[in-house]
Scaffold this motif. Structure first.
Motif, PDB file in Angstrom:
ATOM      1  N   ILE A  13       0.865  -1.183   0.000  1.00 36.15           N
ATOM      2  CA  ILE A  13       0.000   0.000   0.000  1.00 36.15           C
ATOM      3  C   ILE A  13       0.898   1.227   0.000  1.00 36.15           C
ATOM      4  CG2 ILE A  13      -1.820   1.257   1.224  1.00 36.15           C
ATOM      5  CD1 ILE A  13      -2.349  -1.405   2.745  1.00 36.15           C
ATOM      6  N   PHE A  14       0.631   2.154  -0.900  1.00 32.01           N
ATOM      7  CA  PHE A  14       1.321   3.436  -0.839  1.00 32.01           C
ATOM      8  C   PHE A  14       0.348   4.542  -1.207  1.00 32.01           C
ATOM      9  CE2 PHE A  14       2.326   1.713  -5.003  1.00 32.01           C
ATOM     10  CZ  PHE A  14       2.099   2.770  -5.858  1.00 32.01           C
ATOM     11  N   SER A  15       0.655   5.737  -0.701  1.00 30.86           N
ATOM     12  CA  SER A  15      -0.270   6.854  -0.903  1.00 30.86           C
ATOM     13  C   SER A  15       0.414   7.999  -1.624  1.00 30.86           C
ATOM     14  CB  SER A  15      -0.814   7.345   0.438  1.00 30.86           C
ATOM     15  OG  SER A  15       0.202   7.968   1.188  1.00 30.86           O
ATOM     16  N   THR A  16      -0.401   8.927  -2.060  1.00 29.82           N
ATOM     17  CA  THR A  16       0.113  10.137  -2.675  1.00 29.82           C
ATOM     18  C   THR A  16       0.658  11.053  -1.582  1.00 29.82           C
ATOM     19  OG1 THR A  16      -2.053  11.175  -2.546  1.00 29.82           O
ATOM     20  CG2 THR A  16      -1.528  10.011  -4.579  1.00 29.82           C
ATOM     21  N   LYS A  17       1.464  12.005  -1.973  1.00 29.77           N
ATOM     22  CA  LYS A  17       2.028  12.933  -0.994  1.00 29.77           C
ATOM     23  C   LYS A  17       0.911  13.694  -0.299  1.00 29.77           C
ATOM     24  CE  LYS A  17       5.438  16.512  -0.394  1.00 29.77           C
ATOM     25  NZ  LYS A  17       6.507  17.274  -0.981  1.00 29.77           N
ATOM     26  N   ASP A  18       0.982  13.720   1.013  1.00 26.36           N
ATOM     27  CA  ASP A  18      -0.001  14.405   1.868  1.00 26.36           C
ATOM     28  C   ASP A  18      -1.421  13.881   1.660  1.00 26.36           C
ATOM     29  OD1 ASP A  18       1.989  16.037   2.996  1.00 26.36           O
ATOM     30  OD2 ASP A  18       1.791  17.493   1.363  1.00 26.36           O
ATOM     31  N   ARG A  19      -1.525  12.660   1.143  1.00 28.19           N
ATOM     32  CA  ARG A  19      -2.828  12.021   0.891  1.00 28.19           C
ATOM     33  C   ARG A  19      -3.744  12.882   0.008  1.00 28.19           C
ATOM     34  NH1 ARG A  19      -4.176   6.690   2.014  1.00 28.19           N
ATOM     35  NH2 ARG A  19      -3.953   6.206   4.182  1.00 28.19           N
ATOM     36  N   GLU A  20      -3.111  13.619  -0.896  1.00 28.41           N
ATOM     37  CA  GLU A  20      -3.878  14.420  -1.851  1.00 28.41           C
ATOM     38  C   GLU A  20      -4.586  13.474  -2.827  1.00 28.41           C
ATOM     39  OE1 GLU A  20      -4.238  17.808  -2.175  1.00 28.41           O
ATOM     40  OE2 GLU A  20      -3.156  18.058  -0.288  1.00 28.41           O
ATOM     41  N   PRO A  21      -5.842  13.745  -3.190  1.00 25.61           N
ATOM     42  CA  PRO A  21      -6.564  12.877  -4.130  1.00 25.61           C
ATOM     43  C   PRO A  21      -6.115  13.118  -5.579  1.00 25.61           C
ATOM     44  CG  PRO A  21      -7.963  14.684  -3.432  1.00 25.61           C
ATOM     45  CD  PRO A  21      -6.679  14.807  -2.648  1.00 25.61           C
ATOM     46  N   LEU A  22      -4.931  12.624  -5.923  1.00 25.73           N
ATOM     47  CA  LEU A  22      -4.319  12.913  -7.216  1.00 25.73           C
ATOM     48  C   LEU A  22      -4.545  11.833  -8.270  1.00 25.73           C
ATOM     49  CD1 LEU A  22      -0.900  14.269  -5.907  1.00 25.73           C
ATOM     50  CD2 LEU A  22      -2.892  15.590  -6.642  1.00 25.73           C
ATOM     51  N   ILE A  23      -5.018  10.650  -7.877  1.00 22.75           N
ATOM     52  CA  ILE A  23      -5.202   9.565  -8.836  1.00 22.75           C
ATOM     53  C   ILE A  23      -6.598   9.676  -9.423  1.00 22.75           C
ATOM     54  CG2 ILE A  23      -5.148   7.073  -9.199  1.00 22.75           C
ATOM     55  CD1 ILE A  23      -3.363   6.928  -6.665  1.00 22.75           C
ATOM     56  N   ASP A  24      -6.661  10.246 -10.599  1.00 23.84           N
ATOM     57  CA  ASP A  24      -7.932  10.450 -11.285  1.00 23.84           C
ATOM     58  C   ASP A  24      -8.461   9.110 -11.803  1.00 23.84           C
ATOM     59  OD1 ASP A  24      -9.260  11.449 -14.220  1.00 23.84           O
ATOM     60  OD2 ASP A  24      -9.759  12.583 -12.411  1.00 23.84           O
ATOM     61  N   PRO A  25      -9.747   8.821 -11.649  1.00 28.31           N
ATOM     62  CA  PRO A  25     -10.295   7.538 -12.126  1.00 28.31           C
ATOM     63  C   PRO A  25     -10.101   7.298 -13.626  1.00 28.31           C
ATOM     64  CG  PRO A  25     -11.863   8.622 -10.678  1.00 28.31           C
ATOM     65  CD  PRO A  25     -10.751   9.601 -10.922  1.00 28.31           C
ATOM     66  N   THR A  26      -9.928   8.343 -14.406  1.00 30.34           N
ATOM     67  CA  THR A  26      -9.739   8.149 -15.848  1.00 30.34           C
ATOM     68  C   THR A  26      -8.330   7.667 -16.191  1.00 30.34           C
ATOM     69  OG1 THR A  26      -9.154  10.473 -16.166  1.00 30.34           O
ATOM     70  CG2 THR A  26     -11.482   9.865 -16.431  1.00 30.34           C
ATOM     71  N   VAL A  27      -7.344   7.971 -15.327  1.00 27.87           N
ATOM     72  CA  VAL A  27      -5.974   7.523 -15.588  1.00 27.87           C
ATOM     73  C   VAL A  27      -5.572   6.332 -14.727  1.00 27.87           C
ATOM     74  CG1 VAL A  27      -5.203   9.785 -16.362  1.00 27.87           C
ATOM     75  CG2 VAL A  27      -4.934   9.155 -13.973  1.00 27.87           C
ATOM     76  N   ALA A  28      -6.405   5.952 -13.778  1.00 27.66           N
ATOM     77  CA  ALA A  28      -6.075   4.839 -12.881  1.00 27.66           C
ATOM     78  C   ALA A  28      -5.778   3.540 -13.631  1.00 27.66           C
ATOM     79  CB  ALA A  28      -7.178   4.640 -11.853  1.00 27.66           C
ATOM     80  N   PRO A  29      -6.561   3.149 -14.660  1.00 24.93           N
ATOM     81  CA  PRO A  29      -6.214   1.908 -15.373  1.00 24.93           C
ATOM     82  C   PRO A  29      -4.823   1.940 -16.007  1.00 24.93           C
ATOM     83  CG  PRO A  29      -8.448   2.558 -15.896  1.00 24.93           C
ATOM     84  CD  PRO A  29      -7.834   3.696 -15.128  1.00 24.93           C
ATOM     85  N   ARG A  30      -4.417   3.086 -16.515  1.00 26.73           N
ATOM     86  CA  ARG A  30      -3.063   3.207 -17.076  1.00 26.73           C
ATOM     87  C   ARG A  30      -2.003   3.100 -15.981  1.00 26.73           C
ATOM     88  NH1 ARG A  30      -3.031   8.491 -20.295  1.00 26.73           N
ATOM     89  NH2 ARG A  30      -0.840   8.274 -19.768  1.00 26.73           N
TER      90      ARG A  30
END
Length: 73
Positions: A13-30
């Motif tokens: 498990i790893f997170s984005t810096k400062d738990r910012e919601p940066l992983i957009d659902p449209t790019v998640a599959p890539r």
């Protein structure tokens, strides 16, 4: 032993810096496709990957020729 079988599954498990919601659902599959290729490239196939906009979960089968520390790098 010639017939030794090992199966080590790692839940990473790893997170984005400062738990910012940066992983957009449209790019998640890539993103998961890229991570899958990176894991396969070191001999540890990705079993399943998923997550939410601020963190990622990966289930990886640890290969016989790589250490856990090297995989996580």
């Amino acid at each position: 032993m010639a017939n030794t079988y090992t199966c080590v599954l790692l839940h990473i498990i790893f997170s984005t810096k400062d738990r910012e919601p940066l992983i957009d659902p449209t790019v998640a599959p890539r993103l998961y496709g890229y991570l899958s290729g990176a894991c396969k490239g070191v001999g540890s196939p990705l079993v399943i990957g998923g997550g939410v906009p601020d963190h990622v979960h990966l289930l990886v089968s640890l290969g016989k020729t790589i250490s856990m520390a090297d995989l996580l790098q």
